[in-house]
Design a protein around this motif. Structure first.
Motif, PDB file in Angstrom:
ATOM      1  N   ARG A   1       4.735  17.539  10.709  1.00  0.00           N
ATOM      2  CA  ARG A   1       3.465  16.811  10.707  1.00  0.00           C
ATOM      3  C   ARG A   1       2.981  16.433   9.297  1.00  0.00           C
ATOM      4  NH1 ARG A   1      -0.200  20.620  12.305  1.00  0.00           N
ATOM      5  NH2 ARG A   1      -1.140  20.621  10.260  1.00  0.00           N
ATOM      6  N   PHE A   2       2.569  15.171   9.131  1.00  0.00           N
ATOM      7  CA  PHE A   2       2.048  14.665   7.858  1.00  0.00           C
ATOM      8  C   PHE A   2       0.538  14.820   7.775  1.00  0.00           C
ATOM      9  CE2 PHE A   2       5.608  11.316   7.345  1.00  0.00           C
ATOM     10  CZ  PHE A   2       6.295  12.105   6.445  1.00  0.00           C
ATOM     11  N   SER A   3       0.073  15.033   6.544  1.00  0.00           N
ATOM     12  CA  SER A   3      -1.336  14.889   6.189  1.00  0.00           C
ATOM     13  C   SER A   3      -1.349  14.262   4.801  1.00  0.00           C
ATOM     14  CB  SER A   3      -2.050  16.239   6.193  1.00  0.00           C
ATOM     15  OG  SER A   3      -1.467  17.107   5.233  1.00  0.00           O
ATOM     16  N   PHE A   4      -2.515  13.838   4.370  1.00  0.00           N
ATOM     17  CA  PHE A   4      -2.598  13.283   3.027  1.00  0.00           C
ATOM     18  C   PHE A   4      -2.584  14.410   2.013  1.00  0.00           C
ATOM     19  CE2 PHE A   4      -4.123   9.794   5.580  1.00  0.00           C
ATOM     20  CZ  PHE A   4      -3.482   8.714   4.998  1.00  0.00           C
ATOM     21  N   ALA A   5      -1.828  14.224   0.935  1.00  0.00           N
ATOM     22  CA  ALA A   5      -1.787  15.211  -0.137  1.00  0.00           C
ATOM     23  C   ALA A   5      -3.144  15.209  -0.846  1.00  0.00           C
ATOM     24  CB  ALA A   5      -0.656  14.889  -1.116  1.00  0.00           C
ATOM     25  N   SER A   6      -3.449  16.310  -1.501  1.00  0.00           N
ATOM     26  CA  SER A   6      -4.740  16.440  -2.192  1.00  0.00           C
ATOM     27  C   SER A   6      -4.743  15.641  -3.497  1.00  0.00           C
ATOM     28  CB  SER A   6      -5.022  17.907  -2.499  1.00  0.00           C
ATOM     29  OG  SER A   6      -4.146  18.367  -3.524  1.00  0.00           O
TER      30      SER A   6
ATOM     31  N   VAL B   1       5.641   3.590   1.310  1.00  0.00           N
ATOM     32  CA  VAL B   1       5.234   2.259   0.844  1.00  0.00           C
ATOM     33  C   VAL B   1       5.413   1.278   2.001  1.00  0.00           C
ATOM     34  CG1 VAL B   1       5.644   0.449  -0.856  1.00  0.00           C
ATOM     35  CG2 VAL B   1       6.020   2.859  -1.478  1.00  0.00           C
ATOM     36  N   ALA B   2       4.351   0.529   2.282  1.00  0.00           N
ATOM     37  CA  ALA B   2       4.378  -0.459   3.364  1.00  0.00           C
ATOM     38  C   ALA B   2       3.592  -1.681   2.915  1.00  0.00           C
ATOM     39  CB  ALA B   2       3.769   0.135   4.634  1.00  0.00           C
ATOM     40  N   LEU B   3       3.663  -2.747   3.692  1.00  0.00           N
ATOM     41  CA  LEU B   3       2.815  -3.905   3.422  1.00  0.00           C
ATOM     42  C   LEU B   3       1.366  -3.516   3.672  1.00  0.00           C
ATOM     43  CD1 LEU B   3       4.946  -6.725   5.080  1.00  0.00           C
ATOM     44  CD2 LEU B   3       4.799  -6.119   2.644  1.00  0.00           C
ATOM     45  N   GLU B   4       0.452  -4.091   2.890  1.00  0.00           N
ATOM     46  CA  GLU B   4      -0.943  -3.653   2.950  1.00  0.00           C
ATOM     47  C   GLU B   4      -1.570  -3.814   4.333  1.00  0.00           C
ATOM     48  OE1 GLU B   4      -3.536  -5.845   0.361  1.00  0.00           O
ATOM     49  OE2 GLU B   4      -3.097  -7.736   1.342  1.00  0.00           O
ATOM     50  N   GLN B   5      -1.105  -4.747   5.133  1.00  0.00           N
ATOM     51  CA  GLN B   5      -1.708  -4.966   6.449  1.00  0.00           C
ATOM     52  C   GLN B   5      -1.158  -4.019   7.524  1.00  0.00           C
ATOM     53  OE1 GLN B   5       0.223  -7.142   4.797  1.00  0.00           O
ATOM     54  NE2 GLN B   5       1.579  -8.269   6.166  1.00  0.00           N
ATOM     55  N   THR B   6      -0.190  -3.215   7.178  1.00  0.00           N
ATOM     56  CA  THR B   6       0.431  -2.320   8.161  1.00  0.00           C
ATOM     57  C   THR B   6      -0.444  -1.099   8.404  1.00  0.00           C
ATOM     58  OG1 THR B   6       2.610  -3.006   7.401  1.00  0.00           O
ATOM     59  CG2 THR B   6       2.504  -0.994   8.702  1.00  0.00           C
ATOM     60  N   ARG B   7      -0.733  -0.837   9.657  1.00  0.00           N
ATOM     61  CA  ARG B   7      -1.427   0.399  10.044  1.00  0.00           C
ATOM     62  C   ARG B   7      -0.343   1.398  10.419  1.00  0.00           C
ATOM     63  NH1 ARG B   7      -6.074  -2.082  13.872  1.00  0.00           N
ATOM     64  NH2 ARG B   7      -7.112  -3.270  12.247  1.00  0.00           N
ATOM     65  N   ILE B   8      -0.394   2.543   9.796  1.00  0.00           N
ATOM     66  CA  ILE B   8       0.669   3.520   9.987  1.00  0.00           C
ATOM     67  C   ILE B   8       0.144   4.714  10.750  1.00  0.00           C
ATOM     68  CG2 ILE B   8       2.275   5.057   8.797  1.00  0.00           C
ATOM     69  CD1 ILE B   8       2.219   2.976   6.487  1.00  0.00           C
ATOM     70  N   ASP B   9       0.802   5.021  11.829  1.00  0.00           N
ATOM     71  CA  ASP B   9       0.521   6.236  12.593  1.00  0.00           C
ATOM     72  C   ASP B   9       1.327   7.353  11.933  1.00  0.00           C
ATOM     73  OD1 ASP B   9       0.807   8.386  14.476  1.00  0.00           O
ATOM     74  OD2 ASP B   9       0.251   7.007  16.087  1.00  0.00           O
ATOM     75  N   LEU B  10       0.653   8.313  11.328  1.00  0.00           N
ATOM     76  CA  LEU B  10       1.342   9.368  10.591  1.00  0.00           C
ATOM     77  C   LEU B  10       2.241  10.212  11.490  1.00  0.00           C
ATOM     78  CD1 LEU B  10      -1.361  10.577   8.041  1.00  0.00           C
ATOM     79  CD2 LEU B  10       0.427   8.849   7.756  1.00  0.00           C
TER      80      LEU B  10
ATOM     81  N   LYS C   1       0.879  -1.160   0.000  1.00  0.00           N
ATOM     82  CA  LYS C   1       0.000   0.000   0.000  1.00  0.00           C
ATOM     83  C   LYS C   1       0.918   1.211   0.000  1.00  0.00           C
ATOM     84  CE  LYS C   1      -0.926   0.661   4.955  1.00  0.00           C
ATOM     85  NZ  LYS C   1      -2.037   0.691   5.910  1.00  0.00           N
ATOM     86  N   SER C   2       0.450   2.255  -0.624  1.00  0.00           N
ATOM     87  CA  SER C   2       1.260   3.459  -0.758  1.00  0.00           C
ATOM     88  C   SER C   2       0.453   4.655  -0.306  1.00  0.00           C
ATOM     89  CB  SER C   2       1.697   3.648  -2.214  1.00  0.00           C
ATOM     90  OG  SER C   2       2.450   2.549  -2.653  1.00  0.00           O
ATOM     91  N   LEU C   3       1.047   5.453   0.550  1.00  0.00           N
ATOM     92  CA  LEU C   3       0.409   6.670   1.052  1.00  0.00           C
ATOM     93  C   LEU C   3       1.150   7.869   0.487  1.00  0.00           C
ATOM     94  CD1 LEU C   3       0.087   5.686   4.830  1.00  0.00           C
ATOM     95  CD2 LEU C   3      -1.522   5.232   2.972  1.00  0.00           C
ATOM     96  N   PHE C   4       0.418   8.772  -0.163  1.00  0.00           N
ATOM     97  CA  PHE C   4       1.016   9.988  -0.687  1.00  0.00           C
ATOM     98  C   PHE C   4       0.744  11.093   0.321  1.00  0.00           C
ATOM     99  CE2 PHE C   4       1.053  13.617  -3.846  1.00  0.00           C
ATOM    100  CZ  PHE C   4       2.431  13.675  -3.889  1.00  0.00           C
ATOM    101  N   LEU C   5       1.813  11.558   0.960  1.00  0.00           N
ATOM    102  CA  LEU C   5       1.702  12.471   2.089  1.00  0.00           C
ATOM    103  C   LEU C   5       2.361  13.810   1.792  1.00  0.00           C
ATOM    104  CD1 LEU C   5       2.798   9.821   4.748  1.00  0.00           C
ATOM    105  CD2 LEU C   5       0.445  10.489   4.170  1.00  0.00           C
ATOM    106  N   LYS C   6       1.920  14.793   2.531  1.00  0.00           N
ATOM    107  CA  LYS C   6       2.506  16.132   2.454  1.00  0.00           C
ATOM    108  C   LYS C   6       2.821  16.550   3.883  1.00  0.00           C
ATOM    109  CE  LYS C   6       1.459  20.763   0.771  1.00  0.00           C
ATOM    110  NZ  LYS C   6       0.446  21.586   0.064  1.00  0.00           N
TER     111      LYS C   6
END
Length: 170
Positions: free
Chosen positions: A82-87, A62-71, A47-52
């Motif tokens: 501090r991270f947030s999700f990019a638009s 990029v992490a394994l899909e089952q990983t819960r990530i604390d931003l 799974k991939s998180l696009f963060l700003k």
């Protein structure tokens, strides 16, 4: 012009001498969709998180899909504000993909080097990794070390971080 189809990406992988296999499936927007509809593919699923960050830096985590990530934890480990999700606009403009199609392959579209690619080290423990090839109706299986080599070839050598013990697994 960003790559927006998987065929130019597949050609690029071939030119780099990187083997891959791609399967088509219904469009997947979520991990739950993926688990239900992708079929039985060998290897781990990313799974991939696009963060700003709050200073305007962009990160593709990029992490394994089952990983819960604390931003907050991820930002701390990366020494980022501090991270947030990019638009969606930033996702389209910088990585050339739509929500649901984010993957490490999308770094190919970051021609100005604005995005830092980060791989959680547990991804590297898998021999094979499955990612969307710039669209969410296909999944490409690639050797994990070849994914790292691909990222290096396109000028996005990934930062490897350890979030084990700092995140929860689903």
């Amino acid at each position: 012009m960003p790559l927006d189809e998987s065929q130019p990406l597949m050609t690029m992988l071939e030119e780099f001498g990187i083997a891959s296999a791609t399967v088509e499936h219904p469009s997947l927007r979520t991990i739950d969709d993926s688990r239900r509809l992708r079929g039985d593919l060998p290897g781990a699923h990313a799974k991939s998180l696009f963060l700003k960050d709050r200073r305007g830096g962009y990160w593709l985590l990029v992490a394994l899909e089952q990983t819960r990530i604390d931003l907050r934890v991820a930002a701390s480990v990366l020494q980022a504000p501090r991270f947030s999700f990019a638009s969606m606009d930033e996702l389209s403009r910088l990585l050339g993909v739509v929500p649901g199609a984010v993957s490490p392959f999308a770094a190919v579209n970051d021609v100005h080097g604005r995005v830092c690619v980060v791989i959680e080290q547990r991804v590297l423990a898998s021999e094979l990794i499955n990612c969307h090839p710039l669209r969410n109706d296909r999944t490409t299986t690639i050797a994990t070390l070849d994914l790292v080599r691909f990222l290096e070839q396109i000028g996005h050598p990934p930062r490897i971080i350890d979030l084990s013990g700092l995140t929860e697994s689903a």
